[in-house]
Design an enzyme around this catalytic site. Structure first.
Site, PDB file in Angstrom:
ATOM      1  N   ASP A 487       7.712   2.022   2.785  1.00  0.00           N
ATOM      2  CA  ASP A 487       8.103   0.515   2.541  1.00  0.00           C
ATOM      3  C   ASP A 487       9.460   0.230   2.263  1.00  0.00           C
ATOM      4  O   ASP A 487       9.949  -0.825   2.388  1.00  0.00           O
ATOM      5  CB  ASP A 487       7.335   0.286   1.411  1.00  0.00           C
ATOM      6  CG  ASP A 487       5.874  -0.161   1.756  1.00  0.00           C
ATOM      7  OD1 ASP A 487       5.569  -1.087   2.863  1.00  0.00           O
ATOM      8  OD2 ASP A 487       5.185  -0.462   0.758  1.00  0.00           O
TER       9      ASP A 487
HETATM   10  C1  GLC Z   1       3.373   3.248  -1.613  1.00  0.00           C
HETATM   11  C2  GLC Z   1       2.538   2.132  -0.818  1.00  0.00           C
HETATM   12  C3  GLC Z   1       2.513   2.724   0.911  1.00  0.00           C
HETATM   13  C4  GLC Z   1       3.719   3.286   1.290  1.00  0.00           C
HETATM   14  C5  GLC Z   1       4.667   4.078   0.279  1.00  0.00           C
HETATM   15  C6  GLC Z   1       5.844   4.732   0.995  1.00  0.00           C
HETATM   16  O1  GLC Z   1       2.693   4.196  -1.808  1.00  0.00           O
HETATM   17  O2  GLC Z   1       1.397   1.884  -1.216  1.00  0.00           O
HETATM   18  O3  GLC Z   1       1.981   1.778   1.590  1.00  0.00           O
HETATM   19  O4  GLC Z   1       3.214   3.738   2.571  1.00  0.00           O
HETATM   20  O5  GLC Z   1       4.870   3.760  -0.791  1.00  0.00           O
HETATM   21  O6  GLC Z   1       6.685   3.665   0.990  1.00  0.00           O
HETATM   22  C1  GLC Z   2       7.979  -0.396  -3.772  1.00  0.00           C
HETATM   23  C2  GLC Z   2       7.705   1.000  -3.896  1.00  0.00           C
HETATM   24  C3  GLC Z   2       7.005   1.469  -2.744  1.00  0.00           C
HETATM   25  C4  GLC Z   2       5.742   0.512  -2.491  1.00  0.00           C
HETATM   26  C5  GLC Z   2       6.110  -0.800  -2.316  1.00  0.00           C
HETATM   27  C6  GLC Z   2       5.031  -1.877  -2.439  1.00  0.00           C
HETATM   28  O1  GLC Z   2       8.935  -0.536  -2.576  1.00  0.00           O
HETATM   29  O2  GLC Z   2       8.855   1.996  -4.101  1.00  0.00           O
HETATM   30  O3  GLC Z   2       6.500   2.872  -2.900  1.00  0.00           O
HETATM   31  O4  GLC Z   2       4.988   0.788  -1.291  1.00  0.00           O
HETATM   32  O5  GLC Z   2       7.156  -0.942  -3.652  1.00  0.00           O
HETATM   33  O6  GLC Z   2       5.268  -3.049  -2.311  1.00  0.00           O
END
Ligand code: GLC
Ligand code: GLC
Length: 812
Positions: A487
């Site tokens: 993300d």
């Molecule tokens: C969080 C989110 C997931 C994403 C991950 C890596 O665990 O829930 O959707 O893939 O972060 O950014």
């Molecule tokens: C932030 C976190 C990521 C997660 C995201 C969800 O970017 O670092 O892990 O997936 O929020 O919106």
């Protein structure tokens, strides 16, 4: 050091000192009513939706962190001394404190000056309420006169509003008290048909429903005025801060016990039956009374508890293993499976790291969670797939999140996370492999929940594939969109405004930045769909999909390979990310695991090289880092990933979700030792011995463990609600132990670690009980199976005719 121990026979973790490094929590409830409960009885409850139907209040960023919950106070009338058997909030040094977190229940108790008190907290299977089953015992030689106070603080339903909108909320609180039941009925006079209640099995000496009357305006939960003075005022809350407090007086003869039951529950009335008498504002209790009566009965409570325990026997009975390593058995047989069910129930909504007022259900998250729970609740997995597919957009993309109460896509977050669609194919594939329920593919499912757009689930899957094909970049790799699995790798965001959301801001058109991760996911998804088509006899489409997968694999080899490992992406300017030519972020974990899982370079040796690079550059004693070297500053063209200090979150922590991809990749290459080694590095039970460093619960996975660049290297954060649960379960059970559902049956193909003589397993699969016995007979890796005494070709067990099958596997 340890703060407790595993009691595997009872499937409990027993915490023996209350001051754990962080609150160590558990979840109660499986269907509609959910509670979070810490080892000192902190936490809160909600009905279905942690934001919209919050039953009790929780203070974020509290000091101390875990203050407020389900507190019971005992007061010795002779000495005037009072304490809490759950340690918090009074923090008396009780003897024998213990908290047994079990599956769907927690038992917290202690002894103080000759009074033993044990509270069993749980949510029964069939009613939206939590039971606090308190047993008091006088261990001393003299009779003891005690006062007992219960306490909860009600939330005015909408948790975000409750924490912000005081000009209204301090006027609307309403309660009612009848007998030993306190009703919380804020807004019931108008548009709500639901209320909460807090019942007690014993007659009351008194009660409070106004927080200030109970605590006193300048006191906290640790020394309530009412408890100190042993007086309650029968306060009736109108406005301000509604609470529920029962006050009881008891006398316990020496060596006797007394049981007291409290129920905290949620109830709905039909709109026309809300009030009784009709022309009053009083809650109509007719349909609730039998429920309260039932659960205040000791026998009923015991039966409900037994029913809860057996429901877990059944769920966990789907897979039970016995291996030479207790950390494997304990996680596979109990805790990892349990955590998978919790992620099924809660997604990412409510934990001690997720406030329950933030995000809805993630599309990619929920599809991945399914990989870990499908075998335990196939029917509910089926529904989940259909719900998710119904939020898919007509172009094949998906709303990134949806709201569980409405099941609608979340406009505020939108779509264009270009990895999302691939996960729907992978979850559906897992469902088909587990159940053989091919009929699901014909289910008519709408797009964007719009009626009139219904088409078979199969077509949804086809559009998932097409979505990627419609978004191909300059190197013929998939365009990344807002982000892929990571993300925080935001290649089109270019955010320079403080506070702007990295996930929803887009300042570039996105026609250049490409993702090798999506390429790998695309290959996996296309291959699955090819197999599905082939099963359906649609050979041409199957071949076509297979061809697409192969083309993409060629593209990765050509443009996604850096010489020693797989590249991560191309940025908005077409520059490399995850390459040795970069100064920082030279190697990322995700493409090494996922490309190998997709079969890219497995034959040619590229995968092997990539995994060697992982071992050299990313593996640490505490798990495998997400990337190296960490980003040392904020880069506009990379986004959130570079917003974190080095060693944390996506910026080079051990992001535990990704580690099993490498375990699986190692297993695919036949390296059982390496796979198990990586598995154990992040296995919570294995890490129990370093609880003071790890800090999070030793019975569940956390999302991250601080990486080598951070000052707290080895410290876990964000426990419970993480895709780590599902993927580790898949990694150990399906790939290392090799018990792997497939379209046409169960496959058993272990990659046995060299130190193991073998292992045994019981697996229920499509109504058949498989007894699996794996033995090593030599140093080699050759696998041979006999099924009910008959040797078979390969590792796929043909569909059995009976309901019991004995599988013997020899390796060597
Ligand atoms: C969080 C989110 C997931 C994403 C991950 C890596 O665990 O829930 O959707 O893939 O972060 O950014
Ligand atoms: C932030 C976190 C990521 C997660 C995201 C969800 O970017 O670092 O892990 O997936 O929020 O919106």
């Amino acid at each position: 050091m340890r703060y407790g121990y595993f009691d595997d026979a009872n499937r409990e973790y027993v915490i023996t000192r209350p001051d754990t490094p962080l609150p160590w929590i558990n979840y109660l409830g499986m269907q509609d009513y959910f509670s979070l409960i810490s080892n000192t009885a902190g936490g809160y409850a909600f009905y279905q939706d942690a934001r919209l139907r919050r039953i009790t209040r929780y203070r974020y960023n509290n000091v101390p962190l875990d203050m407020g919950g389900r507190y019971i106070y005992l007061r010795d009338s002779a000495s005037g001394e009072f304490w809490s058997p759950t340690w918090m909030p009074t923090r008396h040094n009780a003897e024998d404190y213990s908290c047994r977190h079990g599956l769907g229940y927690s038992l917290i108790g202690s002894t103080y000056r000759g009074i033993r008190a044990d509270v069993r907290y749980f949510v029964p299977l069939d009613a939206p309420l939590e039971i606090w089953d308190l047993t008091l015992e006088n261990l001393s030689r003299t009779p003891r006169r005690l006062s007992l106070f219960s306490s909860v603080e009600f939330c005015l339903w909408e948790a975000l509003d409750d924490a912000t909108n005081f000009q209204r909320n301090l006027n609307i609180g309403e309660v009612e008290v009848e007998g030993s039941v306190i009703y919380h009925k804020t807004e019931y006079r108008e548009r709500r048909n639901h209320f909460a209640y807090f019942a007690c099995s014993e007659p009351l000496e008194g009660f409070e429903t106004q927080r200030d009357a109970f605590l006193g305006p300048y006191r906290g939960w640790e020394n309530p005025q009412a408890v100190e003075s042993d007086q309650t005022t029968h306060s009736l809350s109108v406005g301000w801060y509604p609470v529920g407090v029962h006050h009881l007086r008891l006398t316990l003869a020496p060596k006797t016990k007394q049981r007291v039951i409290f129920l905290l529950g949620y109830h709905e009335n039909l709109p026309d039956w809300k009030f009784s008498p009709h022309d009053t504002m009083n809650v109509n209790k007719r349909t609730l009374v039998p429920i309260i009566q039932k659960y205040l009965d000791h026998q009923e409570v015991d039966q409900a508890f037994e029913a809860l325990r057996s429901s877990w026997d059944e769920r966990l009975g789907v897979l039970q293993v016995q291996t030479p390593v207790e950390h494997v058995d304990r996680m596979v047989n109990i805790w990892n499976a349990y955590q998978c069910m919790v992620t099924f129930n809660l997604s990412r909504s409510a934990s001690y790291f997720e406030s329950g007022i933030g995000r809805g259900m993630g599309f990619r998250d929920s599809n991945q969670d399914l990989l870990g729970f499908v075998q335990m609740v196939p029917d509910r997995a089926r529904q989940r797939i259909l719900d998710l597919a119904a939020t898919q957009l007509e172009n094949g993309g998906a709303y990134h999140q949806y709201q569980p109460l409405t099941k609608r896509g979340n406009d505020a977050v939108g779509g264009n996370f270009n990895d999302d669609p691939a996960w729907l194919v992978l979850s559906t594939a897992a469902y088909l492999k587990e159940t053989g329920d091919w009929g699901i593919l014909e289910e008519a499912v709408p797009f964007e929940n719009q009626s009139g757009t219904e088409s078979p689930l199969l077509e949804h899957l086809q559009r998932c594939i097409q979505y990627t094909l419609d978004r191909i970049g300059p190197h013929r790799l998939p365009l990344i969109g807002r982000a892929d699995w990571n993300d925080c790798l935001n290649l089109n965001t270019f955010s320079d405004q403080p506070g702007e959301s990295f996930q929803t801001t887009t300042n570039r058109d996105g026609n250049v930045a490409e993702s090798v991760v999506i390429a790998a996911l695309f290959i996996m998804a296309a291959k699955e769909l090819a197999q599905i088509m082939s099963h359906l006899g649609r050979v041409e489409e199957s071949d076509q999909l297979q061809g697409r997968a192969e083309d993409m694999a060629e593209t990765i080899k050509r443009y996604g390979w850096d010489g020693e490992w797989f590249l991560r992406a191309y940025d908005h300017f077409g520059r490399l990310i995850g390459s040795k030519r970069n100064k920082e972020g030279q190697i990322f974990i995700e493409p090494q695991g996922l490309c190998t899982m997709a079969g890219v370079g497995v034959k040619e040796g590229a995968a092997k090289k990539a995994l060697k690079a992982v071992n050299r550059h990313l593996a640490t004693d505490h798990g495998i880092l997400l990337l190296q070297p960490a980003y040392s500053q904020y880069y506009l063209h990379l986004g959130e990933i570079s917003s974190y200090p080095p060693g944390y979150k996506e910026n080079a922590s051990i992001f535990c979700h990704t580690n099993p991809w490498v375990m699986i990749a190692e297993a695919i290459l036949g390296n059982g030792d390496q796979a198990l080694d990586y598995y154990l590095r992040i296995n919570p039970s294995e890490r129990e011995a370093i609880s003071d460093l790890h800090r999070c619960e030793p019975y569940v996975y956390a999302q991250t463990i601080a990486g080598i660049d951070g000052p707290s290297f080895g410290e876990a954060k964000n426990s419970w609600l993480t895709g780590t649960a599902a993927w580790n379960f898949v990694g150990i059970t399906q790939w290392i132990l090799g018990i792997r559902p497939d379209y046409e049956g169960l496959r058993v193909e272990p990659v046995l670690p060299s130190g193991w003589d073998g292992f045994t397993a019981k697996r229920k699969f499509r109504g058949v009980n498989y007894q699996i016995d794996v033995r090593r007979k030599g140093r080699g890796k050759k696998i041979a199976l006999t099924v009910d005494g008959q040797p078979i070709e390969g590792t796929l067990i043909p569909s059995p005719s009976g309901d019991k099958v004995t599988v013997k596997v020899t390796i060597g």
